[in-house]
Design a protein around this motif. Structure first.
Motif, PDB file in Angstrom:
ATOM      1  N   GLN A  53       0.738  -1.121   0.401  1.00 35.12           N
ATOM      2  CA  GLN A  53      -0.383  -0.075  -0.037  1.00 35.12           C
ATOM      3  C   GLN A  53       0.547   1.482  -0.167  1.00 35.12           C
ATOM      4  O   GLN A  53       0.317   2.525  -0.760  1.00 35.12           O
ATOM      5  CB  GLN A  53      -0.816   0.055   1.137  1.00 35.12           C
ATOM      6  CG  GLN A  53      -1.593  -1.163   1.153  1.00 35.12           C
ATOM      7  CD  GLN A  53      -3.381  -1.267  -0.154  1.00 35.12           C
ATOM      8  OE1 GLN A  53      -2.795  -0.205  -0.351  1.00 35.12           O
ATOM      9  NE2 GLN A  53      -3.149  -2.161  -0.709  1.00 35.12           N
ATOM     10  N   ILE A  54       2.131   1.047   0.300  1.00 38.98           N
ATOM     11  CA  ILE A  54       3.151   2.199   0.212  1.00 38.98           C
ATOM     12  C   ILE A  54       2.677   3.361  -0.853  1.00 38.98           C
ATOM     13  O   ILE A  54       3.124   2.277  -2.537  1.00 38.98           O
ATOM     14  CB  ILE A  54       4.455   1.907   0.482  1.00 38.98           C
ATOM     15  CG1 ILE A  54       4.403   1.662   1.905  1.00 38.98           C
ATOM     16  CG2 ILE A  54       5.105   3.334   0.047  1.00 38.98           C
ATOM     17  CD1 ILE A  54       6.167   0.802   1.838  1.00 38.98           C
ATOM     18  N   PRO A  55       3.257   4.606  -0.930  1.00 38.99           N
ATOM     19  CA  PRO A  55       2.467   4.613  -3.431  1.00 38.99           C
ATOM     20  C   PRO A  55       3.378   4.702  -3.542  1.00 38.99           C
ATOM     21  O   PRO A  55       4.479   4.400  -3.076  1.00 38.99           O
ATOM     22  CB  PRO A  55       2.008   5.996  -2.725  1.00 38.99           C
ATOM     23  CG  PRO A  55       1.472   5.827  -1.372  1.00 38.99           C
ATOM     24  CD  PRO A  55       2.158   5.505  -0.201  1.00 38.99           C
ATOM     25  N   ARG A  56       3.255   4.731  -4.746  1.00 34.17           N
ATOM     26  CA  ARG A  56       4.919   4.596  -5.962  1.00 34.17           C
ATOM     27  C   ARG A  56       5.690   6.017  -5.425  1.00 34.17           C
ATOM     28  O   ARG A  56       6.829   5.761  -5.246  1.00 34.17           O
ATOM     29  CB  ARG A  56       4.132   4.529  -7.304  1.00 34.17           C
ATOM     30  CG  ARG A  56       3.980   2.970  -7.304  1.00 34.17           C
ATOM     31  CD  ARG A  56       3.002   3.195  -9.691  1.00 34.17           C
ATOM     32  NE  ARG A  56       2.796   2.137  -9.265  1.00 34.17           N
ATOM     33  CZ  ARG A  56       3.171   0.842 -10.133  1.00 34.17           C
ATOM     34  NH1 ARG A  56       4.508   1.397 -10.135  1.00 34.17           N
ATOM     35  NH2 ARG A  56       2.893   0.237 -10.361  1.00 34.17           N
ATOM     36  N   HIS A  57       4.969   6.552  -5.454  1.00 33.97           N
ATOM     37  CA  HIS A  57       5.552   8.162  -5.640  1.00 33.97           C
ATOM     38  C   HIS A  57       6.873   8.021  -4.329  1.00 33.97           C
ATOM     39  O   HIS A  57       7.186   8.914  -3.980  1.00 33.97           O
ATOM     40  CB  HIS A  57       4.580   9.198  -4.672  1.00 33.97           C
ATOM     41  CG  HIS A  57       4.243   9.485  -4.098  1.00 33.97           C
ATOM     42  ND1 HIS A  57       4.525  10.044  -3.443  1.00 33.97           N
ATOM     43  CD2 HIS A  57       2.589   9.211  -3.895  1.00 33.97           C
ATOM     44  CE1 HIS A  57       3.660   9.892  -2.261  1.00 33.97           C
ATOM     45  NE2 HIS A  57       2.497   9.653  -3.164  1.00 33.97           N
ATOM     46  N   ARG A  58       6.224   7.456  -2.708  1.00 39.22           N
ATOM     47  CA  ARG A  58       6.814   7.139  -1.368  1.00 39.22           C
ATOM     48  C   ARG A  58       8.162   6.543  -2.120  1.00 39.22           C
ATOM     49  O   ARG A  58       9.109   6.507  -1.230  1.00 39.22           O
ATOM     50  CB  ARG A  58       5.717   6.930  -1.087  1.00 39.22           C
ATOM     51  CG  ARG A  58       6.214   6.774   1.007  1.00 39.22           C
ATOM     52  CD  ARG A  58       7.173   8.304   0.865  1.00 39.22           C
ATOM     53  NE  ARG A  58       7.784   7.675   2.499  1.00 39.22           N
ATOM     54  CZ  ARG A  58       9.419   8.535   2.393  1.00 39.22           C
ATOM     55  NH1 ARG A  58       9.112   9.281   2.175  1.00 39.22           N
ATOM     56  NH2 ARG A  58       9.215   8.414   3.881  1.00 39.22           N
ATOM     57  N   ARG A  59       7.517   5.219  -2.627  1.00 37.02           N
ATOM     58  CA  ARG A  59       8.384   4.085  -3.007  1.00 37.02           C
ATOM     59  C   ARG A  59       9.943   4.954  -3.474  1.00 37.02           C
ATOM     60  O   ARG A  59      11.028   4.300  -3.434  1.00 37.02           O
ATOM     61  CB  ARG A  59       8.164   3.080  -3.833  1.00 37.02           C
ATOM     62  CG  ARG A  59       6.962   1.757  -2.848  1.00 37.02           C
ATOM     63  CD  ARG A  59       6.924   1.442  -4.145  1.00 37.02           C
ATOM     64  NE  ARG A  59       4.946   0.844  -3.901  1.00 37.02           N
ATOM     65  CZ  ARG A  59       4.732   0.439  -4.737  1.00 37.02           C
ATOM     66  NH1 ARG A  59       5.231  -0.732  -5.808  1.00 37.02           N
ATOM     67  NH2 ARG A  59       3.141  -0.451  -4.291  1.00 37.02           N
ATOM     68  N   THR A 134      -3.113  -4.682 -14.291  1.00 39.68           N
ATOM     69  CA  THR A 134      -2.579  -3.783 -12.975  1.00 39.68           C
ATOM     70  C   THR A 134      -1.069  -4.845 -12.999  1.00 39.68           C
ATOM     71  O   THR A 134      -0.726  -6.224 -12.329  1.00 39.68           O
ATOM     72  CB  THR A 134      -2.664  -3.513 -12.088  1.00 39.68           C
ATOM     73  OG1 THR A 134      -2.744  -4.181 -11.245  1.00 39.68           O
ATOM     74  CG2 THR A 134      -3.359  -2.734 -12.116  1.00 39.68           C
ATOM     75  N   GLU A 136       1.019  -5.908  -9.399  1.00 36.15           N
ATOM     76  CA  GLU A 136       1.215  -6.122  -8.177  1.00 36.15           C
ATOM     77  C   GLU A 136       2.070  -6.928  -7.595  1.00 36.15           C
ATOM     78  O   GLU A 136       2.580  -8.236  -8.132  1.00 36.15           O
ATOM     79  CB  GLU A 136      -0.097  -6.944  -7.813  1.00 36.15           C
ATOM     80  CG  GLU A 136      -1.628  -6.574  -8.321  1.00 36.15           C
ATOM     81  CD  GLU A 136      -1.674  -5.095  -7.622  1.00 36.15           C
ATOM     82  OE1 GLU A 136      -1.838  -5.045  -6.464  1.00 36.15           O
ATOM     83  OE2 GLU A 136      -2.731  -4.310  -9.543  1.00 36.15           O
ATOM     84  N   GLY A 165       6.623  -2.897  -4.247  1.00 30.54           N
ATOM     85  CA  GLY A 165       5.907  -3.089  -3.155  1.00 30.54           C
ATOM     86  C   GLY A 165       5.791  -4.418  -2.309  1.00 30.54           C
ATOM     87  O   GLY A 165       4.990  -4.558  -1.297  1.00 30.54           O
TER      88      GLY A 165
END
Length: 469
Positions: A53-59, A134, A136, A165
């Motif tokens: 659930q960590i947003p892609r931008h945060r990763r 998508t 996943e 993720g």
């Protein structure tokens, strides 16, 4: 039960890490029991849904911040690699730079390849549907890393796993755990949730537990063939990605630039004391230029400095252990006893082994058949292109190859004929860009590394389709 190679998983009560050149103790770490490792695995498995659930931008932010931090601490980690792994200081600096780039590539991958729209109207009866797929995360990844690239190969597993993720249990080499922990600490300081990455240090029983657990969705392993086979037998139904080394051939044709070829083969064969899965090992040379090339290679090799890896002038430092150097020297002696001729080098003192060049090595010898993983190369002449290709392909293991020629048609023809995961033209086998697909072509070939390709290995497609009215 399949056996795990003890050369890759040593079993002291406390894990003691020694300077590979001076022999000084540089660290002591507690090893995990099976029960402690299982508890860490449970933490990482429980964290898999939140990691997804960590947003892609945060990763991407976490990975970019880690890359910047690694560059800030470049001198510190390079010195650690020199002490713990035995690489020369110049080689260690290059590894740090590559690892930072690997993390940056992973950050880019976190923002890319989300999936694509599916054209349902390609088959009669599905025209009214709309949908997409998508990519996943798989869930929990167990990453097992070797000693020879103690920083960058850890980055090659952790970076893509985070980008995709997943949560991770990292089992670093018992011989270089401090460097791996350095990178993990940087990732944690950069914002990665602590539960999402767990570091395990332990014996063979710990490894067996990790790879056989049904909570694990993927095992990513870099190491030896014997251990890879054991892991495959133990793993059960889960995704496996393995890079198990090679026995790289390099072909030198009669129209090659012999000086260029000799310099590239010396670098390719002796970089990191030859402890390199894509290092040049079997150098096949057209018989008409065999002795001129041999002389060029001997000349280049004799100018290489062997010794203290802390010194800027040193080209070849120690091997990972004295026992590894003794084992390599034993393989040389076996080949000489079988009829090979040692042209230069091969002097062994503790963990140092001077770069060895051999000719007339029988194909029954380990030096021909197996990955030597030491500063040792062997030369063999060939009479025709077909013979050269056949000799190059005379190995059960194939990762990369190299060839030297000025004939572009020959270059393409031979590159297509060689059975390998990569063929380097007018270079030795020892070239890797961290963004390119990287893996083997024969026995033991399972998946591809290279950041974008690893992210694909560590994810799975999920289809969403909407029926029309």
């Amino acid at each position: 039960m399949p056996e795990i190679d003890t050369n890759e998983f040593v079993e002291p009560d406390d894990l003691r890490i020694w300077n590979k050149y001076t022999g000084e103790l540089i660290g002591t770490l507690e090893q995990d029991t099976v029960e402690q490792a299982a508890a860490k695995l449970e933490v990482a498995a429980s964290a898999a849904p939140s990691a997804a659930q960590i947003p892609r931008h945060r990763r991407a932010d976490i990975l970019n911040t880690a890359a910047e931090s690694l560059q800030t601490h470049a001198d510190e980690v390079a010195e650690l690699i020199v002490a713990e792994a035995g690489k020369t200081i110049r080689q260690a600096r290059k590894e740090v730079s590559r690892a930072a780039n690997t993390l940056k590539l992973s950050a880019n991958a976190a923002l890319d390849n989300p999936g694509e729209v599916i054209a349902f109207d390609t088959f009669p009866g599905a025209e009214g549907r709309r949908g997409w797929y998508t990519r996943e995360p798989l869930g929990l990844v167990v990453a097992i890393t070797p000693y020879n690239d103690a920083l960058n190969l850890v980055a090659h597993k952790l970076g893509p796993a985070i980008a995709a993720g997943n949560s991770v249990v990292l089992k670093p080499s018992q011989q270089t755990p401090l460097t791996a922990q350095f990178l993990v600490d940087i990732l944690l300081r950069s914002g990665l949730p602590e539960q999402a990455i767990q570091v395990v240090r332990g014996n063979r029983d710990v490894v067996r537990m990790l790879v056989s657990s049904r909570k694990v969705r993927m095992v990513s392993f870099t190491g030896g063939f014997a251990t890879g086979e054991a892991i495959a037998k133990l793993a059960g139904i889960k995704r496996l990605s393995m890079e198990l080394g090679g026995n790289a051939p390099v072909l030198v044709f009669d129209d090659a630039d012999l000086t260029q070829a000799a310099e590239a083969c010396a670098s390719g064969g002796f970089w990191a004391a030859g402890q390199n899965c894509i290092g040049a090992q079997r150098i096949l040379v057209d018989k008409s230029v065999f002795f001129p090339f041999l002389q060029e290679l001997v000349t280049v090799t004799k100018h290489l400095e062997v010794g203290d890896p802390r010194l800027e002038k040193t080209d070849i430092g120690p091997m990972i252990s004295t026992s590894a150097a003794i084992g390599a020297r034993r393989s040389i002696d076996e080949a000489v006893k079988a009829g090979a001729r040692l042209i230069s080098g091969g002097e062994q003192k503790e963990s140092l082994l001077s770069p060895a060049i051999l000719i007339k090595v029988p194909r029954t010898c380990r030096l021909w058949k197996e990955e030597v993983f030491a500063p040792v190369v062997l030369l063999e002449p060939f009479e025709s292109e077909a013979e050269a290709v056949a000799a190059a392909n005379d190995s059960e293991y194939s990762l990369q190859a190299g060839l030297f020629t000025s004939d572009i048609n020959r270059a393409f023809r031979v590159a297509e004929s060689i059975e390998a995961g990569g063929v380097m033209i007018n270079d030795s086998s020892d070239f890797r860009l961290d963004s390119m697909p990287f893996g083997g072509a024969k026995y033991g070939s399972m998946g591809r590394e290279g950041v974008r390709f690893t992210v694909e290995e560590m994810t799975q497609p999920k289809v969403v389709a909407i029926a029309g009215q």
